[in-house]
Design a protein around this motif. Structure first.
Motif, PDB file in Angstrom:
ATOM      1  N   SER A 147       0.853  -1.115  -0.155  1.00 11.75           N
ATOM      2  CA  SER A 147      -0.081   0.103   0.032  1.00 11.75           C
ATOM      3  C   SER A 147       0.808   1.235   0.039  1.00 11.75           C
ATOM      4  O   SER A 147       1.761   1.285   0.906  1.00 11.75           O
ATOM      5  CB  SER A 147      -0.856   0.037   1.157  1.00 11.75           C
ATOM      6  OG  SER A 147      -1.881  -1.039   0.870  1.00 11.75           O
ATOM      7  N   GLY A 148       0.301   2.173  -0.643  1.00  6.29           N
ATOM      8  CA  GLY A 148       1.048   3.508  -0.702  1.00  6.29           C
ATOM      9  C   GLY A 148       2.458   3.237  -1.203  1.00  6.29           C
ATOM     10  O   GLY A 148       3.439   3.972  -0.980  1.00  6.29           O
ATOM     11  N   GLN A 149       2.667   2.472  -2.432  1.00  7.62           N
ATOM     12  CA  GLN A 149       4.232   2.068  -2.952  1.00  7.62           C
ATOM     13  C   GLN A 149       5.144   1.759  -1.783  1.00  7.62           C
ATOM     14  O   GLN A 149       6.227   2.214  -1.988  1.00  7.62           O
ATOM     15  CB  GLN A 149       4.625   3.422  -3.795  1.00  7.62           C
ATOM     16  CG  GLN A 149       3.686   4.031  -4.911  1.00  7.62           C
ATOM     17  CD  GLN A 149       3.736   2.873  -5.821  1.00  7.62           C
ATOM     18  OE1 GLN A 149       4.604   2.296  -6.120  1.00  7.62           O
ATOM     19  NE2 GLN A 149       2.392   3.020  -6.399  1.00  7.62           N
ATOM     20  N   GLY A 150       4.730   0.968  -0.541  1.00  5.48           N
ATOM     21  CA  GLY A 150       5.644   0.573   0.429  1.00  5.48           C
ATOM     22  C   GLY A 150       5.361   1.320   1.535  1.00  5.48           C
ATOM     23  O   GLY A 150       5.985   1.058   2.723  1.00  5.48           O
ATOM     24  N   ALA A 151       4.689   2.356   1.451  1.00  2.23           N
ATOM     25  CA  ALA A 151       4.769   3.414   2.720  1.00  2.23           C
ATOM     26  C   ALA A 151       4.131   2.491   3.847  1.00  2.23           C
ATOM     27  O   ALA A 151       4.679   2.769   4.987  1.00  2.23           O
ATOM     28  CB  ALA A 151       3.683   4.450   2.433  1.00  2.23           C
ATOM     29  N   ALA A 152       2.963   1.589   3.682  1.00  2.00           N
ATOM     30  CA  ALA A 152       2.600   0.972   4.903  1.00  2.00           C
ATOM     31  C   ALA A 152       3.645  -0.053   5.477  1.00  2.00           C
ATOM     32  O   ALA A 152       3.609   0.081   6.906  1.00  2.00           O
ATOM     33  CB  ALA A 152       1.398   0.063   4.325  1.00  2.00           C
ATOM     34  N   ALA A 153       4.572  -0.592   4.820  1.00  2.40           N
ATOM     35  CA  ALA A 153       5.505  -1.493   5.387  1.00  2.40           C
ATOM     36  C   ALA A 153       6.323  -0.761   6.167  1.00  2.40           C
ATOM     37  O   ALA A 153       6.927  -1.329   7.363  1.00  2.40           O
ATOM     38  CB  ALA A 153       6.101  -2.276   4.283  1.00  2.40           C
ATOM     39  N   ARG A 154       6.715   0.563   5.628  1.00  2.00           N
ATOM     40  CA  ARG A 154       7.743   1.205   6.385  1.00  2.00           C
ATOM     41  C   ARG A 154       7.355   1.782   7.743  1.00  2.00           C
ATOM     42  O   ARG A 154       8.260   1.917   8.410  1.00  2.00           O
ATOM     43  CB  ARG A 154       8.259   2.577   5.543  1.00  2.00           C
ATOM     44  CG  ARG A 154       9.109   1.961   4.134  1.00  2.00           C
ATOM     45  CD  ARG A 154       9.689   2.962   3.399  1.00  2.00           C
ATOM     46  NE  ARG A 154       8.595   4.204   2.696  1.00  2.00           N
ATOM     47  CZ  ARG A 154       8.083   3.948   1.613  1.00  2.00           C
ATOM     48  NH1 ARG A 154       8.618   2.901   1.000  1.00  2.00           N
ATOM     49  NH2 ARG A 154       7.113   4.814   1.000  1.00  2.00           N
ATOM     50  N   ILE A 155       5.963   2.070   7.790  1.00  2.58           N
ATOM     51  CA  ILE A 155       5.699   2.580   9.108  1.00  2.58           C
ATOM     52  C   ILE A 155       4.993   1.687   9.953  1.00  2.58           C
ATOM     53  O   ILE A 155       4.540   1.771  11.147  1.00  2.58           O
ATOM     54  CB  ILE A 155       4.767   3.662   8.987  1.00  2.58           C
ATOM     55  CG1 ILE A 155       3.348   3.391   8.200  1.00  2.58           C
ATOM     56  CG2 ILE A 155       5.433   4.702   8.077  1.00  2.58           C
ATOM     57  CD1 ILE A 155       2.520   4.644   7.927  1.00  2.58           C
ATOM     58  N   ALA A 156       4.615   0.415   9.488  1.00  4.27           N
ATOM     59  CA  ALA A 156       3.899  -0.592  10.364  1.00  4.27           C
ATOM     60  C   ALA A 156       4.637  -0.846  11.659  1.00  4.27           C
ATOM     61  O   ALA A 156       3.604  -0.990  12.807  1.00  4.27           O
ATOM     62  CB  ALA A 156       4.031  -1.822   9.619  1.00  4.27           C
ATOM     63  N   GLY A 157       5.792  -0.962  11.868  1.00  8.49           N
ATOM     64  CA  GLY A 157       6.402  -1.184  13.171  1.00  8.49           C
ATOM     65  C   GLY A 157       6.041  -0.069  13.946  1.00  8.49           C
ATOM     66  O   GLY A 157       5.763  -0.119  15.345  1.00  8.49           O
ATOM     67  N   THR A 158       6.167   1.129  13.672  1.00  8.01           N
ATOM     68  CA  THR A 158       5.985   2.085  14.651  1.00  8.01           C
ATOM     69  C   THR A 158       4.390   2.556  15.162  1.00  8.01           C
ATOM     70  O   THR A 158       4.062   2.645  16.079  1.00  8.01           O
ATOM     71  CB  THR A 158       6.131   3.729  13.810  1.00  8.01           C
ATOM     72  OG1 THR A 158       7.693   3.635  13.283  1.00  8.01           O
ATOM     73  CG2 THR A 158       6.011   4.987  14.752  1.00  8.01           C
ATOM     74  N   VAL A 159       3.698   2.284  13.935  1.00 10.15           N
ATOM     75  CA  VAL A 159       2.117   2.357  14.375  1.00 10.15           C
ATOM     76  C   VAL A 159       1.655   1.177  15.388  1.00 10.15           C
ATOM     77  O   VAL A 159       0.937   1.366  16.131  1.00 10.15           O
ATOM     78  CB  VAL A 159       1.291   2.065  13.065  1.00 10.15           C
ATOM     79  CG1 VAL A 159      -0.297   1.891  13.337  1.00 10.15           C
ATOM     80  CG2 VAL A 159       1.466   3.163  12.143  1.00 10.15           C
ATOM     81  N   ALA A 160       2.380  -0.183  15.273  1.00 17.02           N
ATOM     82  CA  ALA A 160       2.226  -1.200  15.777  1.00 17.02           C
ATOM     83  C   ALA A 160       2.604  -0.962  17.576  1.00 17.02           C
ATOM     84  O   ALA A 160       1.878  -1.237  18.512  1.00 17.02           O
ATOM     85  CB  ALA A 160       2.762  -2.376  15.477  1.00 17.02           C
ATOM     86  N   ALA A 161       3.637  -0.409  17.437  1.00 15.92           N
ATOM     87  CA  ALA A 161       4.316  -0.149  18.933  1.00 15.92           C
ATOM     88  C   ALA A 161       3.444   0.828  19.550  1.00 15.92           C
ATOM     89  O   ALA A 161       3.015   0.876  20.812  1.00 15.92           O
ATOM     90  CB  ALA A 161       5.556   0.504  18.790  1.00 15.92           C
ATOM     91  N   ARG A 162       2.853   2.088  18.752  1.00 19.16           N
ATOM     92  CA  ARG A 162       1.968   2.987  19.563  1.00 19.16           C
ATOM     93  C   ARG A 162       0.478   2.299  19.866  1.00 19.16           C
ATOM     94  O   ARG A 162       0.039   2.580  21.013  1.00 19.16           O
ATOM     95  CB  ARG A 162       1.492   4.079  18.490  1.00 19.16           C
ATOM     96  CG  ARG A 162       2.822   4.949  18.271  1.00 19.16           C
ATOM     97  CD  ARG A 162       2.383   6.384  17.733  1.00 19.16           C
ATOM     98  NE  ARG A 162       1.494   6.993  18.583  1.00 19.16           N
ATOM     99  CZ  ARG A 162       0.633   8.032  18.199  1.00 19.16           C
ATOM    100  NH1 ARG A 162       0.556   8.547  17.038  1.00 19.16           N
ATOM    101  NH2 ARG A 162      -0.109   8.490  19.203  1.00 19.16           N
ATOM    102  N   LEU A 163       0.091   1.544  19.285  1.00 25.78           N
ATOM    103  CA  LEU A 163      -1.303   0.939  19.465  1.00 25.78           C
ATOM    104  C   LEU A 163      -1.017  -0.189  20.608  1.00 25.78           C
ATOM    105  O   LEU A 163      -2.073  -0.404  21.507  1.00 25.78           O
ATOM    106  CB  LEU A 163      -1.747  -0.182  18.257  1.00 25.78           C
ATOM    107  CG  LEU A 163      -2.270   0.971  16.873  1.00 25.78           C
ATOM    108  CD1 LEU A 163      -2.542  -0.002  15.842  1.00 25.78           C
ATOM    109  CD2 LEU A 163      -3.491   1.883  17.439  1.00 25.78           C
ATOM    110  N   ARG A 164       0.192  -0.764  20.732  1.00 31.42           N
ATOM    111  CA  ARG A 164       0.248  -2.015  21.559  1.00 31.42           C
ATOM    112  C   ARG A 164       0.369  -1.338  23.257  1.00 31.42           C
ATOM    113  O   ARG A 164      -0.085  -2.017  24.152  1.00 31.42           O
ATOM    114  CB  ARG A 164       1.734  -2.475  21.478  1.00 31.42           C
ATOM    115  CG  ARG A 164       1.593  -4.167  21.594  1.00 31.42           C
ATOM    116  CD  ARG A 164       3.229  -4.718  21.197  1.00 31.42           C
ATOM    117  NE  ARG A 164       2.739  -5.496  20.164  1.00 31.42           N
ATOM    118  CZ  ARG A 164       3.343  -5.272  18.715  1.00 31.42           C
ATOM    119  NH1 ARG A 164       4.236  -4.440  18.761  1.00 31.42           N
ATOM    120  NH2 ARG A 164       3.128  -6.072  17.902  1.00 31.42           N
TER     121      ARG A 164
END
Length: 293
Positions: A13-30
């Protein structure tokens, strides 16, 4: 019982943007749930298998990091269930997120999801249904669906400009066709170039084709563009970005709970995904989806 959420990521998604930020988003949600499953999948089948596994363990909320394609797959899973959908837009179009008022900025969207999770805040919206397939935004047939097909084949440019160039390319080839539009309220038969059935207002990366569509009123907004020639369509195009096209004499608008399109073999797309060809019958299902916020 603790709060169980999942973060679904489509790496492309978004030319790979989703993969690049997935870890940061997951850390915040966790930090704000008792359990978070990180679900990364490249295909709908992989995604469904991972979602089913989380659902079997008592999933409360599904947060999607991606664009409209990822949101469409999540809608198939969440519709008619108690699993609430949250969106963090990181795709090309992000039309469902736009219609629901989700911030376009990723950190702000994550903040909104976290606030809704902490406060257990959710609301229900309508969905469209075609056979066994659900859609959250717009089902389109005719010229706009042909544009969608062309845009999906294009690799340049990125973003909404790709859709604009696909429009110009299709103008050279597309012809009007007879279409029959039957609803629970009206029936039209006319030569036309497109028909759009909107649960929400936007498609094509922010084009308000059904500008007054409300996903909480139990009805579709239907926009039919009649027998407009190339020159007339070119003059109409600037108004598509502002919603002014609905005042054009060639445009008819309707509101209905059920819509059937027939009379030709136009391609059909919903949420930017191919759904075959006309004839097609569509139903608005009130309150079919729970969303965070």
């Amino acid at each position: 019982m603790g709060l169980h959420a999942a973060l679904a990521v489509h790496p492309g998604s978004g030319q790979g943007a989703a993969a690049r930020i997935a870890g940061t988003v997951a850390a915040r949600l966790r930090d704000h749930v008792d359990r978070l499953d990180l679900l990364a999948a490249d295909t709908p089948a992989q995604s469904r298998a991972l979602l089913d596994r989380s659902h079997a363990d008592g999933l409360d909320a599904l947060v999607v990091l991606g664009g409209d394609g990822a949101a469409h797959q999540a809608v198939q899973f969440c519709a008619g269930t108690g699993v609430a959908l949250g969106l963090v837009p990181s795709g090309t179009g992000n039309d469902l997120a736009r219609a629901l008022g989700v911030p376009s900025d990723v950190p702000a969207a994550v903040d909104a999801v976290i606030a809704a999770l902490r406060q257990r805040r959710r609301r229900r919206i309508d969905l469209g249904r075609v056979g066994d397939t659900w859609f959250g935004t717009v089902l389109c047939a005719g010229f706009d669906a042909a544009v969608n097909e062309r845009a999906n084949r294009m690799r340049w440019p990125r973003g909404p400009r790709r859709y604009d160039l696909a429009i110009l390319a299709e103008l050279a080839a597309f012809r009007s066709s007879r279409v029959v539009v039957r609803t629970d309220r009206d029936e039209l038969e006319l030569p036309a170039v497109l028909a759009a059935i909107g649960n929400t207002g936007f498609y094509g990366g922010g084009v308000p084709i059904c500008p007054d569509a409300d996903p909480g009123d139990g009805l579709f907004d239907v926009t039919v563009v009649g027998n407009a020639g190339r020159r007339e369509l070119v003059h109409m195009l600037p108004g598509l970005r502002t919603g002014r096209h609905v005042t054009h004499p060639a445009v008819t608008t309707l509101r209905a709970r059920e819509v059937t399109l027939s009379g030709n073999d136009w391609p059909v797309y919903a949420d930017g995904e191919p759904l075959g060809r006309v004839p097609v019958s569509v139903t608005c299902v009130p309150g079919a989806l729970a969303v965070l916020g």
